[in-house]
Design an enzyme around this catalytic site. Sequence first.
Site, PDB file in Angstrom:
ATOM      1  CD  GLU A 193       6.977  -5.284 -13.857  1.00  0.00           C
ATOM      2  OE1 GLU A 193       6.963  -4.798 -12.703  1.00  0.00           O
ATOM      3  OE2 GLU A 193       7.200  -4.590 -14.877  1.00  0.00           O
TER       4      GLU A 193
ATOM      5  CB  SER B 137      10.873  -6.111  -8.022  1.00  0.00           C
ATOM      6  OG  SER B 137      11.358  -7.364  -7.628  1.00  0.00           O
TER       7      SER B 137
ATOM      8  N   GLY C 292       2.363 -13.731   0.516  1.00  0.00           N
ATOM      9  CA  GLY C 292       1.910 -15.039   0.032  1.00  0.00           C
ATOM     10  C   GLY C 292       2.519 -16.169   0.847  1.00  0.00           C
TER      11      GLY C 292
ATOM     12  CG  ASP D 295       8.428 -10.179  -1.697  1.00  0.00           C
ATOM     13  OD1 ASP D 295       7.301 -10.652  -1.942  1.00  0.00           O
ATOM     14  OD2 ASP D 295       9.474 -10.609  -2.239  1.00  0.00           O
TER      15      ASP D 295
ATOM     16  NE  ARG E 181      13.101 -10.904  -7.398  1.00  0.00           N
ATOM     17  CZ  ARG E 181      12.874 -12.049  -6.760  1.00  0.00           C
ATOM     18  NH1 ARG E 181      13.823 -12.980  -6.726  1.00  0.00           N
ATOM     19  NH2 ARG E 181      11.733 -12.274  -6.158  1.00  0.00           N
TER      20      ARG E 181
ATOM     21  CG  LEU F 178       4.292   9.592   6.956  1.00  0.00           C
ATOM     22  CD1 LEU F 178       5.815   9.492   7.084  1.00  0.00           C
ATOM     23  CD2 LEU F 178       3.642   8.281   7.396  1.00  0.00           C
TER      24      LEU F 178
ATOM     25  CG  HIS G 142      -2.117  -9.986  -0.607  1.00  0.00           C
ATOM     26  ND1 HIS G 142      -0.761  -9.774  -0.701  1.00  0.00           N
ATOM     27  CD2 HIS G 142      -2.433 -10.801  -1.654  1.00  0.00           C
ATOM     28  CE1 HIS G 142      -0.283 -10.411  -1.758  1.00  0.00           C
ATOM     29  NE2 HIS G 142      -1.271 -11.056  -2.350  1.00  0.00           N
TER      30      HIS G 142
HETATM   31  C1  FPP Z   1       4.096  -9.030  -2.097  1.00  0.00           C
HETATM   32  O1  FPP Z   1       3.925 -10.255  -1.424  1.00  0.00           O
HETATM   33  C2  FPP Z   1       2.989  -8.154  -1.824  1.00  0.00           C
HETATM   34  C3  FPP Z   1       2.182  -7.579  -2.756  1.00  0.00           C
HETATM   35  C4  FPP Z   1       2.300  -7.740  -4.206  1.00  0.00           C
HETATM   36  C5  FPP Z   1       1.058  -6.731  -2.357  1.00  0.00           C
HETATM   37  C6  FPP Z   1       1.385  -5.717  -1.318  1.00  0.00           C
HETATM   38  C7  FPP Z   1       0.134  -5.351  -0.723  1.00  0.00           C
HETATM   39  C8  FPP Z   1      -0.092  -5.215   0.582  1.00  0.00           C
HETATM   40  C9  FPP Z   1       0.917  -5.276   1.657  1.00  0.00           C
HETATM   41  C10 FPP Z   1      -1.476  -4.985   0.951  1.00  0.00           C
HETATM   42  C11 FPP Z   1      -1.806  -3.688   1.514  1.00  0.00           C
HETATM   43  C12 FPP Z   1      -1.290  -2.493   0.854  1.00  0.00           C
HETATM   44  C13 FPP Z   1      -1.898  -1.327   1.013  1.00  0.00           C
HETATM   45  C14 FPP Z   1      -1.307  -0.096   0.453  1.00  0.00           C
HETATM   46  C15 FPP Z   1      -3.137  -1.212   1.751  1.00  0.00           C
HETATM   47  P1  FPP Z   1       3.856 -11.553  -2.310  1.00  0.00           P
HETATM   48  O2  FPP Z   1       2.424 -11.825  -2.602  1.00  0.00           O
HETATM   49  O3  FPP Z   1       4.724 -11.396  -3.511  1.00  0.00           O
HETATM   50  O4  FPP Z   1       4.432 -12.632  -1.347  1.00  0.00           O
HETATM   51  P2  FPP Z   1       5.217 -13.941  -1.771  1.00  0.00           P
HETATM   52  O5  FPP Z   1       6.473 -13.490  -2.456  1.00  0.00           O
HETATM   53  O6  FPP Z   1       5.482 -14.622  -0.475  1.00  0.00           O
HETATM   54  O7  FPP Z   1       4.309 -14.718  -2.674  1.00  0.00           O
END
Ligand code: FPP
Length: 254
Positions: A79, A208, A35, A32, A206, A143, A49
């Site tokens: 979600e 989630s 963003g 997490d 959380r 792994l 991302h």
């Molecule tokens: C949560 O951060 C992140 C995600 C929903 C996407 C996770 C994806 C990656 C780490 C990209 C790469 C993954 C792979 C398997 C190549 P958020 O967007 O909820 O962040 P925020 O809470 O700060 O908005």
Amino acid sequence: MGLGSTDADHHGSDAMTGTEAGGPKHVAIIMDGNGRWAQRRAKPRLYGHHAGARRVRQIVEACPGLGVSHLTIFAFSTENWKRTQTEVAGLMSLFRRYIERETQALNAAGVRVRFIGDRIRLDGKLVALMDHLEQVTADNDSLHLTVALNYGSRDEVARATQRLAYEVAAGRINPSGVNENTLAQFLDTHVLPDPDLVIRTSGEARISNFLLWQSAYAEYEFINTLWPDFTPEVFARVIDRFGARDRRFGGVTR
Ligand code: FPP
């Protein structure tokens, strides 16, 4: 291991944590904070991302040296479709490109990749790449990397229950014999051990809808670091802390 790294990239994480017995074998991560990481740099969310995807590679590389044999990462939840169309499309394209780019390196490094989650809603091209990556890496075991994509625990349990119900209806399973193990065999994770440690980055405490059934006895670590800043050194420290915990699984150890 490979993945394009050199030994110098490993920053001596063995010295920090080592591969001592008692470390977590299966680590699951809610990645997490991408963003917010981007927002702090006045960049679009997808920039975060992409930085998060680069971090995945480093964390995967660090696992064998930390004694971690199974890593499960939450890439996209059931979600997450509620996000803007731009972000969802950007993430789907990121997953496709990531798989295309990393397949060879993951295989060369001996990583076995699996996907959990419902593929029905995913784009056919992405599903084909996922199937291919699973097939190509099927004989590896340095792994076990599991990527949760369109995954939600409640959805997983509902799908498992539906399949179990069909088996009961067909007379192949006797309802009076249904127990925890029976249901577990129908979960997406049926071939995996339960996680020992679940980490969530970015300061949110959380779960989630992530591995609810499987994490019944897991230890949890909620850490403030945003996912793109989650370095192998931070990972090594979290693993070290796990070694100090007393896991009783509902019983008594002393
Ligand atoms: C949560 O951060 C992140 C995600 C929903 C996407 C996770 C994806 C990656 C780490 C990209 C790469 C993954 C792979 C398997 C190549 P958020 O967007 O909820 O962040 P925020 O809470 O700060 O908005």
